[in-house]
Motif scaffolding. Structure first.
Motif, PDB file in Angstrom:
ATOM      1  N   LEU A 168     -23.648 -10.276  22.431  1.00  0.00           N
ATOM      2  CA  LEU A 168     -24.807 -11.144  22.179  1.00  0.00           C
ATOM      3  C   LEU A 168     -24.778 -11.699  20.763  1.00  0.00           C
ATOM      4  O   LEU A 168     -25.031 -12.887  20.545  1.00  0.00           O
ATOM      5  CB  LEU A 168     -26.102 -10.374  22.417  1.00  0.00           C
ATOM      6  N   GLU A 169     -24.476 -10.839  19.801  1.00  0.00           N
ATOM      7  CA  GLU A 169     -24.431 -11.310  18.412  1.00  0.00           C
ATOM      8  C   GLU A 169     -23.299 -12.311  18.218  1.00  0.00           C
ATOM      9  O   GLU A 169     -23.483 -13.351  17.588  1.00  0.00           O
ATOM     10  CB  GLU A 169     -24.284 -10.140  17.441  1.00  0.00           C
ATOM     11  N   LEU A 170     -22.141 -12.007  18.767  1.00  0.00           N
ATOM     12  CA  LEU A 170     -21.003 -12.910  18.638  1.00  0.00           C
ATOM     13  C   LEU A 170     -21.317 -14.268  19.259  1.00  0.00           C
ATOM     14  O   LEU A 170     -21.055 -15.311  18.672  1.00  0.00           O
ATOM     15  CB  LEU A 170     -19.765 -12.297  19.298  1.00  0.00           C
ATOM     16  N   GLU A 171     -21.910 -14.246  20.428  1.00  0.00           N
ATOM     17  CA  GLU A 171     -22.275 -15.488  21.105  1.00  0.00           C
ATOM     18  C   GLU A 171     -23.290 -16.280  20.287  1.00  0.00           C
ATOM     19  O   GLU A 171     -23.179 -17.496  20.147  1.00  0.00           O
ATOM     20  CB  GLU A 171     -22.854 -15.140  22.475  1.00  0.00           C
ATOM     21  N   ALA A 172     -24.268 -15.597  19.727  1.00  0.00           N
ATOM     22  CA  ALA A 172     -25.331 -16.278  18.970  1.00  0.00           C
ATOM     23  C   ALA A 172     -24.821 -16.829  17.637  1.00  0.00           C
ATOM     24  O   ALA A 172     -25.224 -17.910  17.213  1.00  0.00           O
ATOM     25  CB  ALA A 172     -26.495 -15.320  18.733  1.00  0.00           C
ATOM     26  N   ARG A 173     -23.933 -16.098  16.983  1.00  0.00           N
ATOM     27  CA  ARG A 173     -23.435 -16.538  15.674  1.00  0.00           C
ATOM     28  C   ARG A 173     -22.298 -17.549  15.796  1.00  0.00           C
ATOM     29  O   ARG A 173     -22.053 -18.325  14.873  1.00  0.00           O
ATOM     30  CB  ARG A 173     -22.948 -15.352  14.853  1.00  0.00           C
TER      31      ARG A 173
END
Length: 148
Positions: free
Chosen positions: A61-66
């Motif tokens: 989720l963090e990778l996708e969002a950033r």
């Protein structure tokens, strides 16, 4: 070469809410079949407000969002970057529907193998409101082909 001045750089916070359907799809995709991850009734019967995110889901989720912003800021080619390591410390479970805030920082930059490999360490704190719920750490590695 990764500039060591990036150590301590705070990343823009990311705020997101994870829908139940995404949690269930992720759990099934990784083969996580425990009922608390895929069945809301089972999760509630176990005392949870909704399905529980599998532990590794927060990294994605963090990778996708950033996206690739940090790598581009560091002037790195995202196609040369590999995911080397990840770890997490949960202070409590995370459930579908909760609003989560990811606060990240570049914790370290270092070289190994006589400078051929460069590493970037990113630490993130995940909060629900004021509550600190998870610590994430990821290590990325870049091969410097110009170093013999």
């Amino acid at each position: 070469m990764v500039d060591p001045e990036f150590v301590g750089k705070k990343l823009d916070p990311v705020v997101l809410r994870v829908p139940r359907e995404r949690v269930i799809a992720f759990a099934r995709a990784i083969g996580e079949n425990r009922a608390v991850h895929v069945d809301v009734d089972a999760a509630r019967a176990a005392g949870f407000p909704d399905v529980v995110l599998p532990p590794t889901m927060l990294f994605g989720l963090e990778l996708e969002a950033r996206g690739e912003k940090l790598l581009l800021d560091m002037e790195l080619d995202p196609l040369r970057v590999l995911h080397a390591e990840q770890s997490f410390t949960y202070h409590r479970n995370v459930h579908a529907g909760e609003e989560l805030r990811f606060e990240g920082v570049v914790a370290d930059v270092y070289r190994r193998m006589n400078g051929r490999l460069e590493f970037i360490v990113q630490d993130s704190v995940v909060r629900r409101g004021d509550e600190h719920v998870v610590d994430l750490r990821q290590v990325l590695v870049i091969e410097d082909k110009e170093v013999a």
